[in-house]
Design an enzyme around this catalytic site. Sequence first.
Site, mmCIF file in Angstrom:
data_model
loop_
_atom_site.group_PDB
_atom_site.id
_atom_site.type_symbol
_atom_site.label_atom_id
_atom_site.label_comp_id
_atom_site.label_asym_id
_atom_site.label_seq_id
_atom_site.Cartn_x
_atom_site.Cartn_y
_atom_site.Cartn_z
ATOM 1 N N ASP A 105 0.860 -1.177 0.000
ATOM 2 C CA ASP A 105 0.000 0.000 0.000
ATOM 3 C C ASP A 105 0.903 1.235 0.000
ATOM 4 O OD1 ASP A 105 0.935 0.337 2.555
ATOM 5 O OD2 ASP A 105 -0.958 -0.104 3.547
ATOM 6 N N ASP A 159 -7.846 -7.520 0.449
ATOM 7 C CA ASP A 159 -6.894 -7.698 1.549
ATOM 8 C C ASP A 159 -7.598 -7.273 2.817
ATOM 9 O OD1 ASP A 159 -6.576 -4.623 1.196
ATOM 10 O OD2 ASP A 159 -5.524 -5.085 3.054
ATOM 11 N N CYS A 176 -10.835 -29.174 7.321
ATOM 12 C CA CYS A 176 -9.725 -28.267 7.002
ATOM 13 C C CYS A 176 -8.398 -29.030 7.023
ATOM 14 C CB CYS A 176 -9.694 -27.123 8.015
ATOM 15 S SG CYS A 176 -8.291 -26.015 7.803
ATOM 16 N N CYS A 186 -5.367 -27.694 7.380
ATOM 17 C CA CYS A 186 -4.245 -26.967 7.991
ATOM 18 C C CYS A 186 -3.632 -27.775 9.134
ATOM 19 C CB CYS A 186 -4.699 -25.586 8.471
ATOM 20 S SG CYS A 186 -5.376 -25.538 10.134
ATOM 21 N N CYS A 211 -5.740 -28.142 12.342
ATOM 22 C CA CYS A 211 -6.870 -29.070 12.281
ATOM 23 C C CYS A 211 -6.429 -30.521 12.100
ATOM 24 C CB CYS A 211 -7.827 -28.651 11.167
ATOM 25 S SG CYS A 211 -8.613 -27.068 11.509
ATOM 26 N N HIS A 257 -4.947 -21.433 10.777
ATOM 27 C CA HIS A 257 -6.267 -21.954 10.400
ATOM 28 C C HIS A 257 -7.101 -20.888 9.681
ATOM 29 C CE1 HIS A 257 -10.122 -23.822 10.255
ATOM 30 N NE2 HIS A 257 -10.601 -22.684 10.738
HETATM 31 ZN ZN LIG Z 1 -7.691 -25.570 9.977
#
Ligand SMILES: [Zn+2]
Length: 379
Positions: free
Chosen positions: A96, A270, A308, A310, A313, A339
Amino acid sequence: MPPPSPIEFTFGATTAGRARLGRLATAHGSIDTPQFMPVGTQATVKSLSPDDLHAAGAQMILGNTYHLNLRPTAERIARLGGLHRFMAWDGPILTDSGGFQVFSLAALRRVDDDGVTFTSHLDGSTHRLTPERAMEIQALLGSDVAMAFDQLVDPGLPRAEVADAMARTHRWAERSLAGRGRPDQAVFGIVQGGVDPALRRESVAAVAALPFDGIAIGGLSVGESKADMAATLDVVAEGLGDDARPRYLMGVGSPLDFFAAVERGIDLFDCVLPTRVARTGQVWTDAGRLNLRNAAVLDDPAPIDATCACEACRTFSRAYLAHLFRARELLGYRLATLHNVTWTLELMRRLRASLLEGTFHTLRSDISKSFARMDEEVS
Ligand SMILES: [Zn+2]
């Protein structure tokens, strides 16, 4: 004749309103659009490494000119090889221009037609940003996309003040373009004008007439109603018509806002929201939001979200994360952030797939059922 654009944007129309499904090629790789950019304010997406970001599916991230220039300074980052090398992120970066932080964070500021003088929120030292300096800083950082320097105003101010800041933003847009520092860096212009339809129309016309590589919509998600945001995006979309440049809605990152904005032709987003709320223990799932500080989670052996992929998880229970937050352990902040970034980027992937498959409204309705209440609470 303007020089050839350092980015290439291709897209196709979809059946969901003005939604576009596209691809943006930059000097550091291509990204799929619509796309969400996690925010790396201080040359780091808080608590995540570049490997974490890649694992989360991040394609492009954002860095903040205001923060990076106060510390460690743009000149130091340039000496160390530029922002990509400094933070070891090899993908595309958008910076930015510092305008938003000068007007939202700096303790004291004085605006004149040439630029803004302000006091650092870190140590009280005095600094000055002009369109030329904002472009010079972004050239030193070496981002793939730089933003024009603009003046943000509270849309609730009297119309004359909003109009005055908008006119100044247009003059600064021309100076930002004239001050572009490197041929491999794209520059996006910023449409302002608050939530006044006539001012927004005027701003779209002024900014779109300039040879920017992309068009950003600024001054939204600053406290206006959802209806005002949608109406403003409609005005911008009508003003841009079939303009083929990428469109970036600045500072928007809540699940329902993505759908409303994509349907109105937005390609890029964003926001600090997914990472900021993660650090308070709030995680997002298809069932809505979950607060890891709630007592009910202390005995819950399930992962945050069984679907999920990730690390949080795949590996840990809600109960363990709840314990980490109560004990203020650093791993808790990292896992919750990982996450939320993963879930948000996966939502964008599903959103793109829904545009391809014609199921946009079904996905939107599913997410709306879980997140309508959340959006009201956090907006
Ligand atoms: Zn997750």
